[in-house]
Design an enzyme around this catalytic site. Structure first.
Site, short mmCIF file in Angstrom:
data_model
loop_
_atom_site.label_atom_id
_atom_site.label_comp_id
_atom_site.label_asym_id
_atom_site.label_seq_id
_atom_site.Cartn_x
_atom_site.Cartn_y
_atom_site.Cartn_z
N SER A 199 0.80 -1.23 0.00
CA SER A 199 0.00 0.00 0.00
C SER A 199 0.83 1.27 0.00
O SER A 199 0.40 2.29 -0.53
CB SER A 199 -0.93 0.00 1.21
OG SER A 199 -0.20 -0.19 2.42
N HIS A 227 -4.97 -3.66 -2.58
CA HIS A 227 -4.63 -2.63 -3.58
C HIS A 227 -4.44 -3.22 -4.98
O HIS A 227 -3.95 -2.52 -5.87
CB HIS A 227 -3.38 -1.87 -3.14
CG HIS A 227 -3.59 -1.10 -1.88
ND1 HIS A 227 -4.07 0.19 -1.86
CD2 HIS A 227 -3.45 -1.49 -0.58
CE1 HIS A 227 -4.19 0.58 -0.60
NE2 HIS A 227 -3.82 -0.40 0.20
N LYS A 253 -11.64 -0.22 -1.52
CA LYS A 253 -10.71 0.58 -2.31
C LYS A 253 -11.23 0.64 -3.76
O LYS A 253 -12.13 1.42 -4.01
CB LYS A 253 -9.30 0.01 -2.15
CG LYS A 253 -8.92 0.00 -0.64
CD LYS A 253 -7.49 -0.25 -0.37
CE LYS A 253 -7.22 -0.57 1.10
NZ LYS A 253 -7.58 0.47 2.06
C1 LIG Z 1 -2.94 -3.94 2.28
C2 LIG Z 1 -4.15 -3.59 3.08
N1 LIG Z 1 -4.82 -4.58 3.68
C3 LIG Z 1 -5.92 -4.35 4.41
C4 LIG Z 1 -6.38 -3.07 4.59
C5 LIG Z 1 -7.58 -2.84 5.43
O1 LIG Z 1 -8.72 -2.78 4.61
P1 LIG Z 1 -9.99 -1.95 5.05
O2 LIG Z 1 -9.68 -0.52 4.78
O3 LIG Z 1 -11.08 -2.51 4.21
O4 LIG Z 1 -10.18 -2.22 6.50
C6 LIG Z 1 -5.73 -2.01 3.99
C7 LIG Z 1 -6.23 -0.64 4.18
O5 LIG Z 1 -5.57 0.33 4.21
C8 LIG Z 1 -4.57 -2.27 3.22
O6 LIG Z 1 -3.90 -1.28 2.65
#
Ligand SMILES: Cc1ncc(COP(=O)(O)O)c(C=O)c1O
Length: 399
Positions: A199, A227, A253
């Site tokens: 991310s 992502h 996202k």
């Molecule tokens: C790689 C990754 N996994 C999981 C999440 C968490 O997802 P959510 O925003 O749906 O809680 C994020 C959120 O920033 C993320 O970047």
């Protein structure tokens, strides 16, 4: 709203435990501020997929993960509105209590079909999904091998599980192999955890190599493609084509909704339905969120050119700024110190763009950065303006 109870005093008296709690919070906040790490929530109103107002100014948003602009797509909004009107705004309780909502059941079937899996399970967020999945599948006698830069929710899930945890050097499949070779035999089960697209760096994991490593050591590979879904491999995500028994992602996202999911074999999904605590003990996804995600997923499947645009725009910006060609729509501009990143964010904002400064602990110390994420909804003119603005900001902040 009128209240029959007297208002609580704002500053608790000495001796009241709230006084020590308040002092603790104030000390911690002062420490964060002294290290340029205090974060502030700034009221920001989205006017459309790429325009926001903040502090009375209109800004072009290049900090959002709504990569395809679907959170503002009329088809997605209409689906959410219809579901809320028909079924109400909340699920009411855990799905194991109130029952399965047809929108959620349909979404799970569609996600599984899209990812080529037997079944899927939807959680209230991606964060909750990873906490629940990892801690349900691993316990004290197990081993977890995890990419050093994997998302915080995977690291926290690993910690919650009580398993022995070893971190492998970022994107280094050979290092993951060595750790498994050294520690696998003493463990009952092993999990290998990585993001598909990272991310904060925007790079992709070597999923095929990690799948081979996992297979060689009977380790269960989980790829968090928060992502990647909707934006890499024609929208299918970073693990496309590799053997990934736990394909996790989020609805929040590129799909422009809210929630998390995992695709896996049916017995694995049934086990998670029974044992993932963030699923069992948490209210189900709102029907409107499920309906929005369904509409968005249909658009992802039908419009591969939309899915390709965010990364193509990131490549255009990277080339103009002499940055390495990106693997995804995420473009990190690493500046080093926390204050340098904050200054760059302010300078970009002065030029009409909202690009966010990311500081430790979200990224390793000394690598504070501007994180630019490109949306398919950005016009070519907005991207040209962004390039000019970033050139000026980088020159000003002395990179
Ligand atoms: C790689 C990754 N996994 C999981 C999440 C968490 O997802 P959510 O925003 O749906 O809680 C994020 C959120 O920033 C993320 O970047």
């Amino acid at each position: 709203m009128p209240s029959s109870r007297p208002a609580a005093p704002i500053v608790p008296a000495a001796g009241d435990p709230r006084a020590s709690l308040r002092a603790h919070a104030e000390d911690k906040l002062a420490d964060l501020a002294a290290r340029d790490r205090r974060r502030l929530a700034v009221e920001t109103r989205a006017l459309d997929a790429v325009t926001v107002t903040r502090g009375g100014r209109r800004l072009v948003n290049v900090s959002s993960n709504d990569y395809l602009g679907l959170a503002h797509d009329p088809r997605v909004i209409a689906a959410a509105q219809a579901a809320a009107a028909a079924h109400g705004t909340g699920a009411g309780a855990s799905r194991l209590i109130t029952g399965e909502h047809p929108e959620v059941v349909a979404l799970e079937a569609e996600l599984a079909a899209f990812k080529g899996a037997e079944a899927a399970l939807v959680f209230s967020s991606g964060y909750a999904a990873n906490l629940g999945i990892v801690s349900a599948l691993a316990g004290r006698s197990d081993l977890i091998v995890i990419d050093d830069l994997a998302h915080n929710c995977l690291h926290m899930g690993a910690r919650l599980s009580g398993a022995t945890v070893h971190r492998f050097a970022h994107n280094d499949a050979a290092c993951a192999h060595d750790l498994l070779a050294r520690h696998r035999s003493g463990a009952r089960h092993a999990l290998l955890l990585t993001d598909g697209v990272f991310s904060m760096d925007g790079d992709r994991a070597p999923v095929a190599a990690l799948a081979r490593v996992a297979a060689a050591h009977d380790a269960w590979l989980l790829v968090d493609d928060a992502h990647g879904l909707g934006v890499v491999a024609a929208g299918h995500g970073a693990g496309e084509g590799a053997c990934v028994p736990l394909a996790m992602g989020t609805l929040s996202k590129a799909l422009g909704s809210q929630g998390g999911y995992v695709c896996a074999d049916r017995p694995v999904i049934e086990l998670l339905r029974n044992r993932a605590r963030s699923f069992v003990y948490s209210t189900g996804l709102a029907p409107a969120s499920a309906a929005a995600a369904r509409a968005a997923l249909a658009i992802v499947a039908a419009e591969p050119e939309r899915c390709a645009r965010p990364q193509a725009l990131a490549a255009r910006v990277a080339e103009a700024l002499d940055l390495p060609a990106p693997d995804s729509p995420v473009l990190p501009i690493v500046l080093g110190a926390e204050q340098a990143a904050l200054d760059a964010q302010a300078a970009l904002e002065a030029r009409g763009y909202l690009g966010v400064a990311v500081r430790p602990p979200t990224v390793p110390p000394g690598t504070a950065r501007l994180r630019i994420s490109l949306s398919a909804a950005l016009s070519d003119a907005a991207v040209a303006g962004l390039i000019d603005a970033l050139r000026a900001v980088v020159a000003e902040t002395g990179r």
